[in-house]
Write a protein that holds these residues in place. Structure first.
Motif, PDB file in Angstrom:
ATOM      1  N   LEU A 155       3.933  15.445 -10.482  1.00  0.00           N
ATOM      2  CA  LEU A 155       3.174  15.213  -9.266  1.00  0.00           C
ATOM      3  C   LEU A 155       2.645  13.774  -9.358  1.00  0.00           C
ATOM      4  O   LEU A 155       1.965  13.432 -10.326  1.00  0.00           O
ATOM      5  CB  LEU A 155       2.039  16.229  -9.216  1.00  0.00           C
ATOM      6  CG  LEU A 155       1.158  16.306  -7.985  1.00  0.00           C
ATOM      7  CD1 LEU A 155       0.613  17.721  -7.873  1.00  0.00           C
ATOM      8  CD2 LEU A 155      -0.004  15.328  -8.055  1.00  0.00           C
ATOM      9  N   ILE A 156       3.008  12.950  -8.407  1.00  0.00           N
ATOM     10  CA  ILE A 156       2.632  11.538  -8.481  1.00  0.00           C
ATOM     11  C   ILE A 156       1.651  11.198  -7.368  1.00  0.00           C
ATOM     12  O   ILE A 156       1.938  11.458  -6.187  1.00  0.00           O
ATOM     13  CB  ILE A 156       3.879  10.629  -8.356  1.00  0.00           C
ATOM     14  CG1 ILE A 156       4.965  11.111  -9.339  1.00  0.00           C
ATOM     15  CG2 ILE A 156       3.524   9.173  -8.620  1.00  0.00           C
ATOM     16  CD1 ILE A 156       6.334  10.547  -9.028  1.00  0.00           C
ATOM     17  N   GLU A 157       0.489  10.699  -7.779  1.00  0.00           N
ATOM     18  CA  GLU A 157      -0.470  10.215  -6.784  1.00  0.00           C
ATOM     19  C   GLU A 157      -0.096   8.766  -6.458  1.00  0.00           C
ATOM     20  O   GLU A 157       0.029   7.944  -7.357  1.00  0.00           O
ATOM     21  CB  GLU A 157      -1.886  10.223  -7.350  1.00  0.00           C
ATOM     22  CG  GLU A 157      -2.400  11.602  -7.708  1.00  0.00           C
ATOM     23  CD  GLU A 157      -3.728  11.516  -8.461  1.00  0.00           C
ATOM     24  OE1 GLU A 157      -4.251  10.399  -8.667  1.00  0.00           O
ATOM     25  OE2 GLU A 157      -4.228  12.579  -8.846  1.00  0.00           O
ATOM     26  N   VAL A 158       0.070   8.474  -5.193  1.00  0.00           N
ATOM     27  CA  VAL A 158       0.519   7.130  -4.814  1.00  0.00           C
ATOM     28  C   VAL A 158      -0.494   6.480  -3.879  1.00  0.00           C
ATOM     29  O   VAL A 158      -0.918   7.099  -2.898  1.00  0.00           O
ATOM     30  CB  VAL A 158       1.900   7.204  -4.109  1.00  0.00           C
ATOM     31  CG1 VAL A 158       2.384   5.820  -3.726  1.00  0.00           C
ATOM     32  CG2 VAL A 158       2.918   7.899  -4.997  1.00  0.00           C
ATOM     33  N   LYS A 159      -0.881   5.248  -4.224  1.00  0.00           N
ATOM     34  CA  LYS A 159      -1.725   4.456  -3.308  1.00  0.00           C
ATOM     35  C   LYS A 159      -0.847   3.400  -2.655  1.00  0.00           C
ATOM     36  O   LYS A 159      -0.050   2.762  -3.347  1.00  0.00           O
ATOM     37  CB  LYS A 159      -2.854   3.760  -4.068  1.00  0.00           C
ATOM     38  CG  LYS A 159      -4.053   4.634  -4.309  1.00  0.00           C
ATOM     39  CD  LYS A 159      -5.188   3.825  -4.923  1.00  0.00           C
ATOM     40  CE  LYS A 159      -6.216   4.778  -5.506  1.00  0.00           C
ATOM     41  NZ  LYS A 159      -7.117   4.100  -6.437  1.00  0.00           N
ATOM     42  N   VAL A 160      -1.006   3.211  -1.363  1.00  0.00           N
ATOM     43  CA  VAL A 160      -0.161   2.225  -0.680  1.00  0.00           C
ATOM     44  C   VAL A 160      -1.019   1.277   0.156  1.00  0.00           C
ATOM     45  O   VAL A 160      -2.183   1.559   0.448  1.00  0.00           O
ATOM     46  CB  VAL A 160       0.877   2.909   0.245  1.00  0.00           C
ATOM     47  CG1 VAL A 160       1.785   3.816  -0.543  1.00  0.00           C
ATOM     48  CG2 VAL A 160       0.185   3.680   1.353  1.00  0.00           C
ATOM     49  N   THR A 161      -0.438   0.160   0.520  1.00  0.00           N
ATOM     50  CA  THR A 161      -1.076  -0.742   1.481  1.00  0.00           C
ATOM     51  C   THR A 161      -0.239  -0.698   2.741  1.00  0.00           C
ATOM     52  O   THR A 161       0.866  -1.242   2.757  1.00  0.00           O
ATOM     53  CB  THR A 161      -1.074  -2.193   0.955  1.00  0.00           C
ATOM     54  OG1 THR A 161      -1.268  -2.163  -0.450  1.00  0.00           O
ATOM     55  CG2 THR A 161      -2.130  -3.040   1.627  1.00  0.00           C
ATOM     56  N   PRO A 162      -0.715  -0.031   3.763  1.00  0.00           N
ATOM     57  CA  PRO A 162       0.096   0.008   4.986  1.00  0.00           C
ATOM     58  C   PRO A 162       0.191  -1.390   5.575  1.00  0.00           C
ATOM     59  O   PRO A 162      -0.803  -2.120   5.612  1.00  0.00           O
ATOM     60  CB  PRO A 162      -0.701   0.931   5.919  1.00  0.00           C
ATOM     61  CG  PRO A 162      -1.814   1.480   5.111  1.00  0.00           C
ATOM     62  CD  PRO A 162      -2.001   0.615   3.923  1.00  0.00           C
ATOM     63  N   LEU A 200       4.174  -1.112  10.024  1.00  0.00           N
ATOM     64  CA  LEU A 200       4.815  -0.233   9.045  1.00  0.00           C
ATOM     65  C   LEU A 200       3.746   0.751   8.560  1.00  0.00           C
ATOM     66  O   LEU A 200       3.200   0.604   7.493  1.00  0.00           O
ATOM     67  CB  LEU A 200       5.329  -1.099   7.881  1.00  0.00           C
ATOM     68  CG  LEU A 200       6.438  -0.536   7.007  1.00  0.00           C
ATOM     69  CD1 LEU A 200       7.763  -0.493   7.746  1.00  0.00           C
ATOM     70  CD2 LEU A 200       6.585  -1.374   5.743  1.00  0.00           C
ATOM     71  N   GLY A 201       3.425   1.736   9.407  1.00  0.00           N
ATOM     72  CA  GLY A 201       2.340   2.680   9.084  1.00  0.00           C
ATOM     73  C   GLY A 201       2.726   3.593   7.944  1.00  0.00           C
ATOM     74  O   GLY A 201       3.754   3.396   7.297  1.00  0.00           O
ATOM     75  N   PHE A 202       1.882   4.589   7.709  1.00  0.00           N
ATOM     76  CA  PHE A 202       2.149   5.545   6.628  1.00  0.00           C
ATOM     77  C   PHE A 202       3.502   6.228   6.800  1.00  0.00           C
ATOM     78  O   PHE A 202       4.217   6.449   5.837  1.00  0.00           O
ATOM     79  CB  PHE A 202       1.047   6.609   6.590  1.00  0.00           C
ATOM     80  CG  PHE A 202      -0.226   6.121   5.967  1.00  0.00           C
ATOM     81  CD1 PHE A 202      -0.236   5.711   4.631  1.00  0.00           C
ATOM     82  CD2 PHE A 202      -1.416   6.091   6.689  1.00  0.00           C
ATOM     83  CE1 PHE A 202      -1.416   5.279   4.031  1.00  0.00           C
ATOM     84  CE2 PHE A 202      -2.584   5.655   6.101  1.00  0.00           C
ATOM     85  CZ  PHE A 202      -2.594   5.241   4.776  1.00  0.00           C
ATOM     86  N   ALA A 215       5.204  -1.751  -0.433  1.00  0.00           N
ATOM     87  CA  ALA A 215       3.906  -1.289   0.055  1.00  0.00           C
ATOM     88  C   ALA A 215       3.058  -0.600  -1.013  1.00  0.00           C
ATOM     89  O   ALA A 215       1.873  -0.354  -0.816  1.00  0.00           O
ATOM     90  CB  ALA A 215       4.117  -0.331   1.224  1.00  0.00           C
ATOM     91  N   ILE A 216       3.682  -0.271  -2.144  1.00  0.00           N
ATOM     92  CA  ILE A 216       2.976   0.574  -3.111  1.00  0.00           C
ATOM     93  C   ILE A 216       2.048  -0.220  -4.027  1.00  0.00           C
ATOM     94  O   ILE A 216       2.436  -1.190  -4.664  1.00  0.00           O
ATOM     95  CB  ILE A 216       3.991   1.419  -3.897  1.00  0.00           C
ATOM     96  CG1 ILE A 216       4.543   2.456  -2.915  1.00  0.00           C
ATOM     97  CG2 ILE A 216       3.346   2.084  -5.117  1.00  0.00           C
ATOM     98  CD1 ILE A 216       5.419   3.485  -3.454  1.00  0.00           C
ATOM     99  N   GLN A 217       0.768   0.227  -4.026  1.00  0.00           N
ATOM    100  CA  GLN A 217      -0.254  -0.423  -4.849  1.00  0.00           C
ATOM    101  C   GLN A 217      -0.250   0.098  -6.265  1.00  0.00           C
ATOM    102  O   GLN A 217      -0.276  -0.645  -7.226  1.00  0.00           O
ATOM    103  CB  GLN A 217      -1.631  -0.062  -4.268  1.00  0.00           C
ATOM    104  CG  GLN A 217      -2.270  -1.107  -3.403  1.00  0.00           C
ATOM    105  CD  GLN A 217      -3.601  -0.563  -2.914  1.00  0.00           C
ATOM    106  OE1 GLN A 217      -4.337   0.067  -3.685  1.00  0.00           O
ATOM    107  NE2 GLN A 217      -3.913  -0.806  -1.657  1.00  0.00           N
ATOM    108  N   SER A 218      -0.283   1.424  -6.389  1.00  0.00           N
ATOM    109  CA  SER A 218      -0.356   2.019  -7.728  1.00  0.00           C
ATOM    110  C   SER A 218       0.171   3.443  -7.699  1.00  0.00           C
ATOM    111  O   SER A 218       0.252   4.064  -6.648  1.00  0.00           O
ATOM    112  CB  SER A 218      -1.808   2.035  -8.218  1.00  0.00           C
ATOM    113  OG  SER A 218      -2.534   3.007  -7.500  1.00  0.00           O
ATOM    114  N   THR A 219       0.526   3.936  -8.893  1.00  0.00           N
ATOM    115  CA  THR A 219       0.952   5.334  -9.014  1.00  0.00           C
ATOM    116  C   THR A 219       0.269   5.948 -10.236  1.00  0.00           C
ATOM    117  O   THR A 219      -0.092   5.229 -11.172  1.00  0.00           O
ATOM    118  CB  THR A 219       2.478   5.465  -9.232  1.00  0.00           C
ATOM    119  OG1 THR A 219       2.815   4.828 -10.464  1.00  0.00           O
ATOM    120  CG2 THR A 219       3.265   4.836  -8.098  1.00  0.00           C
ATOM    121  N   ALA A 220       0.057   7.258 -10.184  1.00  0.00           N
ATOM    122  CA  ALA A 220      -0.433   7.988 -11.360  1.00  0.00           C
ATOM    123  C   ALA A 220       0.406   9.248 -11.464  1.00  0.00           C
ATOM    124  O   ALA A 220       0.452  10.040 -10.516  1.00  0.00           O
ATOM    125  CB  ALA A 220      -1.912   8.332 -11.211  1.00  0.00           C
TER     126      ALA A 220
END
Lengths: 397, 180
Positions: free
Chosen positions: B85-92, B96-98, B148-153
């Protein structure tokens, strides 16, 4: 030396339950499957169990007041107002009991004088007759008929009323037949009850399990509340049989005396169960609806299967039982049930366990998963075919 | 309104209630049994098999029913499988919305599920692979480099107890065989 000389004659005279006998045979069979239970197949919904656990964690391990937790009685009063449209004072008109069964026993003990007659429509649940006898009453059975869909009719009731009649037991929705009494059916007997000044013990433990309109309590009819004691509980509606919790609602003059018996015999219903039951009444409606829908689907499935295999059965609209007739096979209920168990390893309860007029019928419970029912029905169909071919050979020779 | 017209109106209303009821029951049956037999469902719900078939076809067309899947406990097979299960933070980004970013992610076939979340991160991405190494490779080579991806966990599932409302272990019937 035999200790039975100490026993009371009254107790010795009471026949052991017909179900018990059957249970002894079944329990010796290793791989038998069963359509013989009288309790839901669902586990108690988790939020109810969780509330019981929480009460234990908080150290609620003491007696409650004799009548039961005030909070629970308030919820019961609200529930009855909402479901059967009768208002009861939670302080004086509701008693929390150990299952519905305790209520039946305590009420009969509270109202019967020696020789008073108790009218009992049969086939019915196994405890009314012994409880009436233990309370020095005289059980008078009213034999209900399949052609009436096992309803109590005005004519059948009038036939059995005598000057000594005092209590009428009204067990609907019915175990074992699945029969129900609609508002019209109840109205047809209400004036007979009033004219003959009877007290009604209305056992409504299956009230949530009706599949044709809403359950109607006789207590809601004009002039009936003051002469009706309603018995209900949590076992069937909320799948809480093992919690042993029920309640009795009725006029305060009677309830205060019933409470006296309860107080000396029982003290109070189990505290953990009472806390759990509060959650059942407050948040349990969706659970009840889900279970009712599931039983109803199985009921339709069984009706259809019986029709297909040529097993006569009136359509039941309550509880979770079918009561098919086996008269055409020319054997008694007990013979049928015993052979079915021996030859196909399926346990069903002979109708005679619920009164002599249950002869010629079987009680088949559908408190089982569809998968379990399918296996059992397959065996029933095979068994019936076998009986039919046996009978055909007999006729030919 | 004349009498027959009025009757038609009532019937339509009752008809609508029945449809809603049937849909709800049918869906809850299908949710736990994709091999639902139409004849059997018809008996259980007290309608005809034809009505069941029509209703199912309609719901497939409306994309209410999006597929017929099977719930498998892979742990009981010899198949190697890990779920992460990957938590993803993005910068829209502008224009180019979510939804667009989600599309970039869900087009990877190894993505089993993706949900837009409220709270501390934006997407939950669930992926299945044979080994942890493969999951790591997917995250570092495919997912993280997306613009667009800031970080993943990344969190690995150790054991599945219950999935899609179904408890993975058998529940036994504890009841006494015959009771009044």
């Amino acid at each position: 030396m035999d200790s039975s000389r100490f026993l009371s004659e009254k107790v010795k005279e009471i026949k052991p339950s017909g179900i018990r006998k059957f249970f002894d045979i079944v329990s010796e069979m290793k791989d038998a499957i069963s359509l013989g239970v009288g309790e839901p197949d669902f586990e108690t919904p988790w939020h109810i169990r969780e509330e019981g656990i929480f009460s234990l964690e908080k150290g609620k391990t003491f007696y409650t007041s004799n009548s039961g937790l005030m909070e629970l009685r308030e919820e019961i009063a609200k529930y009855l107002a909402r479901k059967i449209h009768v208002s009861y004072d939670h302080k004086s008109e509701i008693l929390v009991t150990v299952g519905g069964s305790e209520g039946i026993d305590a009420v009969l003990r509270a109202v019967l004088n020696p020789g008073d007659e108790v009218l009992i429509p049969e086939p019915c649940y196994v405890s009314y007759v012994p409880c009436a006898k233990l309370a020095d009453g005289v059980p008078v059975s009213i034999e209900l008929k399949e052609e009436d869909n096992f309803k109590l009719t005005r004519e059948l009731l009038l036939e059995k009323i005598t000057p000594k009649s005092k209590v009428l037991i009204l067990p609907f929705p019915n175990n074992p037949t699945g029969g129900i009494m609609t508002k019209e059916d109840l109205e047809a007997i209400a004036d007979v009850i009033i004219d003959n000044d009877l007290l009604v013990l209305s056992d409504e433990i299956y009230s949530e399990l009706t599949y044709q309109g809403e359950h109607v309590s006789i207590a809601s009819l004009p002039g009936m509340k003051d002469r009706t004691i309603v018995i209900n509980g949590f076992s069937k509606a909320y799948a809480m049989t093992g919690w042993r919790l029920g309640y009795t609602a009725g006029p305060k003059e009677i309830l205060s005396q019933v409470t006296k018996i309860h107080q000396f015999a029982i003290m109070c219903a189990p505290t953990t169960s009472q806390y759990a039951a509060i959650s059942a009444l407050r948040n349990g409606d969706p659970d009840v609806e889900m279970m009712r829908e599931s039983y109803n689907q199985r009921r339709r499935y069984l009706m259809h299967a019986f029709k297909r295999m040529g097993l006569d059965c009136f359509e039941p609209f309550g509880a979770f039982y079918m009561f098919p007739s086996i008269k055409r096979f020319g054997m008694t209920s007990e013979e049928f049930a015993t052979r079915f168990l021996e030859e196909e390893k399926v346990a069903v309860v002979p109708g005679t366990a619920f009164g002599d007029c249950g002869e010629g019928f079987l009680r088949i419970s559908y408190a089982y998963s569809l998968e379990q029912l399918k296996v059992a029905l397959e065996r029933l169909e095979r068994f019936i075919k076998k009986l039919d071919s046996e009978n055909n050979t007999k006729q030919d020779s | 309104m004349t009498f027959p017209e009025w009757m038609r109106f009532i019937n339509r209303e009752i008809r609508k209630d029945l449809d809603i009821y049937m849909r709800k029951q049918l869906l809850s049956m299908l949710e736990t049994n994709r091999r639902l037999d139409k004849e059997e469902a018809a008996i259980l719900l007290g309608v005809t098999a034809e009505e069941i078939a029509n209703e199912m076809a309609a719901m497939e067309k409306e994309k209410i029913i999006c597929g017929y899947h099977t719930l498998i406990d892979w742990d009981k097979t010899k198949e190697e499988k890990v779920t992460a299960l990957i938590e993803v933070k993005v910068t829209p980004q502008r224009g180019l919305g979510f939804d667009k970013i989600a599309e970039r992610i869900y087009n990877f076939p190894e993505v089993n599920a993706i949900y837009l979340m409220s709270g501390g991160f934006d997407f939950t991405v669930i992926i299945e692979k044979k080994t942890m190494r493969e999951v790591a490779a997917f995250v570092s080579d495919k997912l993280a480099p997306l613009e667009a991806i800031q970080s993943t966990a990344t969190h690995f599932v150790l054991k599945k107890y219950k999935d899609h409302g179904t408890i993975m272990d058998d529940v036994r019937d504890e009841r006494i065989l015959v009771t009044p």
